[in-house]
Design a protein around this motif. Structure first.
Motif, PDB file in Angstrom:
ATOM      1  N   ALA A  33       1.027  -1.280   0.045  1.00 45.31           N
ATOM      2  CA  ALA A  33      -0.157  -0.120   0.044  1.00 45.31           C
ATOM      3  C   ALA A  33       0.867   1.175   0.051  1.00 45.31           C
ATOM      4  O   ALA A  33       0.583   2.326  -0.698  1.00 45.31           O
ATOM      5  CB  ALA A  33      -0.763  -0.031   1.192  1.00 45.31           C
ATOM      6  N   ARG A  34       2.009   1.220   0.804  1.00 44.57           N
ATOM      7  CA  ARG A  34       2.838   2.326   0.651  1.00 44.57           C
ATOM      8  C   ARG A  34       3.590   2.522  -0.631  1.00 44.57           C
ATOM      9  O   ARG A  34       3.678   3.586  -1.108  1.00 44.57           O
ATOM     10  CB  ARG A  34       3.969   2.115   1.932  1.00 44.57           C
ATOM     11  N   ARG A  35       4.073   1.462  -1.057  1.00 42.54           N
ATOM     12  CA  ARG A  35       4.670   1.713  -2.486  1.00 42.54           C
ATOM     13  C   ARG A  35       3.626   2.137  -3.337  1.00 42.54           C
ATOM     14  O   ARG A  35       3.928   2.924  -4.333  1.00 42.54           O
ATOM     15  CB  ARG A  35       5.204   0.270  -2.841  1.00 42.54           C
ATOM     16  N   ALA A  36       2.491   1.788  -3.350  1.00 44.15           N
ATOM     17  CA  ALA A  36       1.249   2.417  -4.349  1.00 44.15           C
ATOM     18  C   ALA A  36       1.299   3.693  -4.087  1.00 44.15           C
ATOM     19  O   ALA A  36       1.218   4.707  -4.959  1.00 44.15           O
ATOM     20  CB  ALA A  36       0.023   1.491  -4.132  1.00 44.15           C
ATOM     21  N   GLU A  37       1.131   4.310  -2.816  1.00 42.46           N
ATOM     22  CA  GLU A  37       1.080   5.802  -2.465  1.00 42.46           C
ATOM     23  C   GLU A  37       2.163   6.198  -3.029  1.00 42.46           C
ATOM     24  O   GLU A  37       2.083   7.398  -3.610  1.00 42.46           O
ATOM     25  CB  GLU A  37       1.100   5.733  -1.139  1.00 42.46           C
ATOM     26  N   ALA A  79       5.336  13.056  -2.174  1.00 45.93           N
ATOM     27  CA  ALA A  79       4.935  12.001  -1.036  1.00 45.93           C
ATOM     28  C   ALA A  79       4.762  12.552   0.215  1.00 45.93           C
ATOM     29  O   ALA A  79       3.883  11.787   0.973  1.00 45.93           O
ATOM     30  CB  ALA A  79       5.667  10.773  -1.256  1.00 45.93           C
ATOM     31  N   GLY A  80       5.305  13.711   0.602  1.00 43.29           N
ATOM     32  CA  GLY A  80       5.237  14.046   2.064  1.00 43.29           C
ATOM     33  C   GLY A  80       6.116  13.160   2.877  1.00 43.29           C
ATOM     34  O   GLY A  80       6.038  13.034   4.062  1.00 43.29           O
ATOM     35  N   VAL A  81       7.127  12.682   2.373  1.00 41.69           N
ATOM     36  CA  VAL A  81       8.333  12.046   3.413  1.00 41.69           C
ATOM     37  C   VAL A  81       9.606  12.525   2.902  1.00 41.69           C
ATOM     38  O   VAL A  81       9.663  13.137   1.948  1.00 41.69           O
ATOM     39  CB  VAL A  81       8.070  10.540   3.052  1.00 41.69           C
ATOM     40  N   SER A  82      10.661  12.061   3.571  1.00 40.24           N
ATOM     41  CA  SER A  82      11.945  12.121   3.368  1.00 40.24           C
ATOM     42  C   SER A  82      12.333  11.137   2.414  1.00 40.24           C
ATOM     43  O   SER A  82      11.977  10.108   1.928  1.00 40.24           O
ATOM     44  CB  SER A  82      12.782  12.035   4.607  1.00 40.24           C
ATOM     45  N   LYS A  83      13.746  11.554   1.812  1.00 34.86           N
ATOM     46  CA  LYS A  83      14.235  10.873   0.556  1.00 34.86           C
ATOM     47  C   LYS A  83      14.379   9.326   1.208  1.00 34.86           C
ATOM     48  O   LYS A  83      14.495   8.149   0.687  1.00 34.86           O
ATOM     49  CB  LYS A  83      15.282  11.210   0.035  1.00 34.86           C
ATOM     50  N   ALA A 118       8.155   0.617 -11.292  1.00 33.66           N
ATOM     51  CA  ALA A 118       6.958   0.633 -10.679  1.00 33.66           C
ATOM     52  C   ALA A 118       6.112   1.565 -11.371  1.00 33.66           C
ATOM     53  O   ALA A 118       4.836   1.317 -11.379  1.00 33.66           O
ATOM     54  CB  ALA A 118       6.950   0.799  -9.091  1.00 33.66           C
ATOM     55  N   VAL A 119       6.637   2.746 -11.641  1.00 35.29           N
ATOM     56  CA  VAL A 119       5.929   3.864 -12.411  1.00 35.29           C
ATOM     57  C   VAL A 119       5.464   3.212 -13.969  1.00 35.29           C
ATOM     58  O   VAL A 119       4.297   3.477 -14.186  1.00 35.29           O
ATOM     59  CB  VAL A 119       6.694   5.084 -12.520  1.00 35.29           C
TER      60      VAL A 119
END
Length: 253
Positions: free
Chosen positions: A31-35, A60-64, A80-81
């Motif tokens: 689910a996280r990967r999909a986000e 994505a609103g996260v750090s690298k 994935a994309v």
């Protein structure tokens, strides 16, 4: 009175408990990967095909580092994309392979769906097709996979109709791959040049594809009206068989 003591055996947790925990963790990671893939698609639309991992992480609103917990590098994210884009395209194309109508209607629907998708996501298309960022070989090529899926679907349809007409279907696979390659190359050119409308390009490509099909049919003495509905049923196909001398009389008229 003495009591004999017996060793107490530890009872392991039920076999389903650990499996259920691992399954929940796997679903969470998927689910996280999909986000993150969805965020990458948005970032590509905003920043173009040369988008960086910093921009994708910000979207994505996260750090690298968090992003890299789910994708080993940009090549991994690219795959994935690409798979996301392939599935989007196939969701639009798959129902069209089975819709009825005339040959021209069927050809035009498929072309318009393909061109409409790359027109809607031009930077995503460039990101997947160009792969200028790749610093190492990717584990799979979603572009080749996409072409193969489309060509195989087209092969099945063409083969079904040729066999229903009593014609040899042995060449439908290379024929289908050739048609798919032509449409992709034309789409590449069109995205960069934009020198004609999507409708005009659809018209030109539909004409070329139908002439190729028509040539095969005519070589077997068969003529089909491309604007008449063509269905495979219990009574076969609606086909007009035209003798050579009838074609010559029609040309002289």
């Amino acid at each position: 009175m003495s009591h004999s003591s017996r060793p107490v055996k530890a009872v392991p947790p039920g076999p389903g408990r650990g499996d259920a925990r691992r399954e929940r963790w796997r679903e969470h990671r998927e689910a996280r990967r999909a986000e993150f893939v969805a965020a990458a698609v948005r970032a590509i639309g905003k920043h173009g095909a040369d988008v960086g991992m910093d921009e994708i992480a910000a979207e994505a609103g996260v750090s690298k580092p968090v992003l890299y917990r789910h994708f080993s590098d940009k090549s991994d994210l690219y795959v994935a994309v690409g798979e996301w884009g392939t599935e989007l395209l196939m969701q639009r194309l798959r129902p069209l392979f089975h819709q009825g109508g005339s040959p021209n209607q069927r050809i035009r629907r498929l072309l318009d769906a393909y061109l409409g998708t790359i027109e809607q996501y031009p930077e995503l298309y460039r990101f997947v097709v160009q792969r200028t960022f790749a610093d190492r070989p990717v584990r799979s090529d979603p572009v080749s996979a996409e072409k193969t899926v489309i060509a195989n679907s087209l092969s099945r349809i063409l083969g079904e109709y040729l066999r229903a007409l009593g014609l040899d279907s042995g060449g439908v696979e290379p024929w289908s791959h050739g048609l798919v390659g032509m449409v992709q190359a034309s789409g590449d050119w069109w995205l960069e040049r934009q020198s004609m409308s999507r409708g005009d390009l659809t018209d030109y490509l539909a004409q070329i594809i139908w002439y190729a099909i028509d040539g095969v049919l005519r070589s077997a003495g068969l003529v089909i009206d491309p604007d008449e509905p063509l269905e495979i049923g219990d009574e076969g196909l609606r086909v007009i068989s035209v003798p050579d001398d009838a074609e010559e009389d029609a040309d002289d008229a």
